[in-house]
Design a protein around this motif. Structure first.
Motif, PDB file in Angstrom:
ATOM      1  N   GLY A  35       0.782  -1.246   0.070  1.00  0.00           N
ATOM      2  CA  GLY A  35      -0.016  -0.044   0.188  1.00  0.00           C
ATOM      3  C   GLY A  35       0.928   1.321   0.001  1.00  0.00           C
ATOM      4  N   ASN A  36       1.966   1.185   0.748  1.00  0.00           N
ATOM      5  CA  ASN A  36       2.823   2.315   0.759  1.00  0.00           C
ATOM      6  C   ASN A  36       3.358   2.507  -0.491  1.00  0.00           C
ATOM      7  OD1 ASN A  36       2.234   3.137   3.514  1.00  0.00           O
ATOM      8  ND2 ASN A  36       3.879   1.799   4.490  1.00  0.00           N
ATOM      9  N   ILE A  37       3.928   1.563  -1.290  1.00  0.00           N
ATOM     10  CA  ILE A  37       4.553   1.660  -2.573  1.00  0.00           C
ATOM     11  C   ILE A  37       3.604   2.369  -3.488  1.00  0.00           C
ATOM     12  CG2 ILE A  37       5.429   0.260  -4.396  1.00  0.00           C
ATOM     13  CD1 ILE A  37       6.553  -1.708  -2.416  1.00  0.00           C
ATOM     14  N   MET A  38       2.315   1.756  -3.534  1.00  0.00           N
ATOM     15  CA  MET A  38       1.162   2.388  -4.485  1.00  0.00           C
ATOM     16  C   MET A  38       1.071   3.807  -4.169  1.00  0.00           C
ATOM     17  SD  MET A  38      -1.333  -0.816  -4.072  1.00  0.00           S
ATOM     18  CE  MET A  38      -2.803   0.216  -5.068  1.00  0.00           C
ATOM     19  N   ASN A  39       0.926   4.305  -2.852  1.00  0.00           N
ATOM     20  CA  ASN A  39       0.707   5.488  -2.511  1.00  0.00           C
ATOM     21  C   ASN A  39       1.701   6.458  -3.136  1.00  0.00           C
ATOM     22  OD1 ASN A  39      -0.853   7.544  -1.428  1.00  0.00           O
ATOM     23  ND2 ASN A  39      -0.236   7.006   0.912  1.00  0.00           N
ATOM     24  N   SER A  40       3.119   6.028  -3.274  1.00  0.00           N
ATOM     25  CA  SER A  40       4.176   6.891  -3.736  1.00  0.00           C
ATOM     26  C   SER A  40       4.415   6.647  -5.290  1.00  0.00           C
ATOM     27  CB  SER A  40       5.329   6.672  -2.722  1.00  0.00           C
ATOM     28  OG  SER A  40       5.064   7.012  -1.578  1.00  0.00           O
ATOM     29  N   GLY A  41       4.093   5.720  -5.659  1.00  0.00           N
ATOM     30  CA  GLY A  41       4.730   5.145  -7.045  1.00  0.00           C
ATOM     31  C   GLY A  41       3.568   5.416  -8.348  1.00  0.00           C
ATOM     32  N   GLY A  42       2.836   6.516  -7.943  1.00  0.00           N
ATOM     33  CA  GLY A  42       1.802   7.018  -9.292  1.00  0.00           C
ATOM     34  C   GLY A  42       0.713   6.128  -9.322  1.00  0.00           C
ATOM     35  N   ALA A  85       1.959  -9.175  -4.134  1.00  0.00           N
ATOM     36  CA  ALA A  85       1.441  -7.989  -4.234  1.00  0.00           C
ATOM     37  C   ALA A  85       2.596  -6.814  -4.332  1.00  0.00           C
ATOM     38  CB  ALA A  85       0.520  -7.509  -3.224  1.00  0.00           C
ATOM     39  N   VAL A  86       3.479  -7.147  -3.176  1.00  0.00           N
ATOM     40  CA  VAL A  86       4.767  -6.262  -2.971  1.00  0.00           C
ATOM     41  C   VAL A  86       5.530  -6.257  -4.230  1.00  0.00           C
ATOM     42  CG1 VAL A  86       6.770  -6.078  -1.796  1.00  0.00           C
ATOM     43  CG2 VAL A  86       4.873  -6.391  -0.431  1.00  0.00           C
ATOM     44  N   VAL A  87       5.891  -7.333  -4.733  1.00  0.00           N
ATOM     45  CA  VAL A  87       6.784  -7.511  -5.964  1.00  0.00           C
ATOM     46  C   VAL A  87       6.196  -6.901  -7.145  1.00  0.00           C
ATOM     47  CG1 VAL A  87       7.657  -9.190  -7.562  1.00  0.00           C
ATOM     48  CG2 VAL A  87       7.885  -9.476  -5.114  1.00  0.00           C
ATOM     49  N   TYR A  88       4.875  -7.049  -7.281  1.00  0.00           N
ATOM     50  CA  TYR A  88       3.940  -6.576  -8.415  1.00  0.00           C
ATOM     51  C   TYR A  88       4.090  -5.045  -8.389  1.00  0.00           C
ATOM     52  CZ  TYR A  88       0.533  -5.865 -12.025  1.00  0.00           C
ATOM     53  OH  TYR A  88      -0.464  -5.544 -13.063  1.00  0.00           O
ATOM     54  N   CYS A  89       3.719  -4.511  -7.157  1.00  0.00           N
ATOM     55  CA  CYS A  89       3.596  -2.928  -6.841  1.00  0.00           C
ATOM     56  C   CYS A  89       4.916  -2.243  -7.249  1.00  0.00           C
ATOM     57  CB  CYS A  89       3.138  -2.729  -5.590  1.00  0.00           C
ATOM     58  SG  CYS A  89       1.355  -3.025  -5.441  1.00  0.00           S
ATOM     59  N   LEU A  90       6.050  -2.918  -6.656  1.00  0.00           N
ATOM     60  CA  LEU A  90       7.185  -2.189  -6.927  1.00  0.00           C
ATOM     61  C   LEU A  90       7.744  -2.307  -8.149  1.00  0.00           C
ATOM     62  CD1 LEU A  90       9.859  -1.346  -5.310  1.00  0.00           C
ATOM     63  CD2 LEU A  90      10.639  -3.824  -5.125  1.00  0.00           C
ATOM     64  N   LEU A  91       7.325  -3.297  -8.880  1.00  0.00           N
ATOM     65  CA  LEU A  91       7.837  -3.245 -10.291  1.00  0.00           C
ATOM     66  C   LEU A  91       7.286  -2.549 -11.068  1.00  0.00           C
ATOM     67  CD1 LEU A  91       8.137  -7.164 -11.071  1.00  0.00           C
ATOM     68  CD2 LEU A  91      10.132  -5.534 -10.901  1.00  0.00           C
ATOM     69  N   ARG A 100       8.213   4.969 -13.307  1.00  0.00           N
ATOM     70  CA  ARG A 100       9.397   5.930 -13.078  1.00  0.00           C
ATOM     71  C   ARG A 100       9.203   7.040 -11.800  1.00  0.00           C
ATOM     72  NH1 ARG A 100      12.212   6.420 -18.960  1.00  0.00           N
ATOM     73  NH2 ARG A 100      12.423   4.344 -19.332  1.00  0.00           N
ATOM     74  N   GLU A 101       8.296   6.768 -11.241  1.00  0.00           N
ATOM     75  CA  GLU A 101       7.851   7.671  -9.980  1.00  0.00           C
ATOM     76  C   GLU A 101       8.218   7.397  -8.725  1.00  0.00           C
ATOM     77  OE1 GLU A 101       3.786   9.178 -10.365  1.00  0.00           O
ATOM     78  OE2 GLU A 101       3.620   8.987 -12.431  1.00  0.00           O
ATOM     79  N   LEU A 102       9.053   5.998  -8.478  1.00  0.00           N
ATOM     80  CA  LEU A 102       9.561   5.866  -7.354  1.00  0.00           C
ATOM     81  C   LEU A 102      10.974   6.181  -7.286  1.00  0.00           C
ATOM     82  CD1 LEU A 102       8.360   4.438  -4.942  1.00  0.00           C
ATOM     83  CD2 LEU A 102       8.982   1.975  -5.792  1.00  0.00           C
TER      84      LEU A 102
END
Length: 434
Positions: free
Chosen positions: A72-79, A251-257, A263-265
């Motif tokens: 969730g935190n990755i999604m919040n910052s990753g566009g 979910a973590v791996v998918y959101c990170l990729l 290119r927003e992380l």
């Protein structure tokens, strides 16, 4: 010590500490420890407290919680949040008060992916606030819509609330709880949209500019990778491809990729995300550990059984018992966050629910929806404080606007509580019910 004496000591001390503004995890741990000392003595109490707190967090299913928080935190910052808002605007753009409906749909999408009401309220509310001000929406009304709909993510899977409830309720099927949350979660969003539509029509709020088919398809194409997360994670869990914890890791791996592809992380953002995830996980796990000790002393002294006998001795009517449980849960929700409420009150109320023939999965949806309502009410409404803090609108101005939404959600809660099929139909259809 009798069950009555243990109940008075345990909950009397717990509520006293809460009113003294002691952090809830500390209040739970101290009240449990004092009660164990009173029942078993100092020597046994120190051993049992440590044993129960350690054992309480030694669950493979609970590992899904920090992983979903991380995703969730990755999604919040990753566009990802912005792309979901754009999609929601395409879906609701022709409805009067479209930005309010966009807020609801975006919260349903983002909340279901992040599993966090607070993250959803901050991400979606923050993204839409400036545009709502430019369109001359009442800031208090906009905040009320955001607050009322942010908690849909606590029902629509994947959600950490269902995982916590599954653990406390004796290992209920997570896939059954996930499927059970869809209809109540979607209905919650639709109810908020219905109230918002009435307000928007009376206030003369217009729809936004219509989006052409080509532009709409472009926006949909940008959002599809994010939406695939739901199919991959929830579909994989329900199909038995992987467990809830393994699904959280996926979910973590998918959101990170996906965020890296957008290119927003940044590297700095990754460090901040890890820090926030560790901090949030520490809070949740301390609550789980302390609540495990409280649950043990309640079971040892027979508190749940005594409460069950008292309630059922007062009335044998199932509908009346359900109404009493709803009143208790709504009251609890006004001063307690969802995780400790599930941890503390599931062992107390679930035996009562089962005694009157209520399915544990159905009760779980009633419990979580009750707590969803609690997140929007003072004095401890986490979503209320985050949403008002994000937009800068005072709580005094927002609360009156919240009242119609609150009333509508109470009506929905009654519907979900008294119509079990709304929670059990999908799990039964998919074969998830045990």
């Amino acid at each position: 010590m009798s069950a009555l004496g243990a109940t008075i000591l345990l909950f009397g001390l717990f509520f006293l500490l809460l009113f003294a503004s002691v952090p809830i995890s500390i209040a739970i741990g101290v009240s449990a420890f004092v009660t164990i000392v009173a029942v078993l003595g100092w020597g046994d109490a120190t051993f049992i407290l440590g044993q129960q707190m350690t054992g309480g967090v030694e669950s493979f299913n609970l590992l899904a919680i920090p992983l979903f928080i991380f995703a969730g935190n990755i999604m919040n910052s990753g566009g990802i949040a912005r792309r979901l808002v754009d999609l929601a605007l395409v879906v609701t753009g022709r409805i009067p008060g479209s930005l309010a409906h966009t807020n609801v749909v975006a919260n349903m999408l983002f909340g279901s992916l992040s599993g966090s009401a607070v993250a959803s309220a901050a991400a979606i509310g923050g993204t839409l606030h400036k545009r709502q001000v430019e369109e001359r929406y009442d800031p208090a009304f906009s905040a009320a819509v955001n607050i009322s709909s942010a908690s849909t993510g606590l029902l629509i899977p994947p959600t950490a609330a269902a995982i916590v409830y599954s653990t406390v309720a004796g290992g209920l099927s997570v896939s059954a709880l996930f499927m059970a949350g869809y209809i109540p979660g979607i209905l919650m969003g639709l109810v908020v949209m219905a109230v918002a539509l009435v307000f928007a029509s009376r206030a003369g709020l217009r729809s936004t500019e219509r989006v052409g088919i080509h532009q709409g398809l472009v926006v949909l194409g940008r959002a599809v990778p994010s939406l695939l997360l739901i199919i991959i994670v929830v579909g994989g869990i329900v199909a038995g491809v992987f467990t809830a914890t393994e699904g959280a890791a996926v979910a973590v791996v998918y959101c990170l990729l996906l965020s890296l592809a957008y290119r927003e992380l940044t590297r700095a953002a990754i460090g901040r995300i890890i820090t926030e995830t560790v901090a949030a996980t520490g809070v949740v796990m301390l609550l789980v550990a302390a609540s495990s000790a409280m649950s043990w002393i309640m079971a040892f002294t027979g508190i749940p059984g005594a409460i069950t006998e008292t309630v059922l001795g007062t009335t044998s009517s199932g509908p009346v018992v359900i109404l009493l449980m709803l009143a208790i849960l709504l009251l609890v929700g006004t001063f307690m966050d969802i995780t400790p409420a599930i941890l503390i009150f599931t062992p107390i109320l679930l035996p009562i629910a089962e005694e009157i023939g209520m399915d544990p999965v159905h009760f779980g949806m009633v419990l979580i929806l009750s707590m969803c309502v609690g997140t929007m009410t003072p004095p401890v409404g986490s979503v209320l404080f985050v949403a008002t803090g994000t937009t800068g609108v005072s709580i005094e101005k927002v609360v009156p606007k919240l009242l119609p939404f609150f009333a509508a959600l109470i009506a929905l809660l009654l519907l979900i509580a008294y119509v079990p099929a709304l929670s059990l139909w999908l799990p039964g259809l998919t074969g998830s019910l045990e």
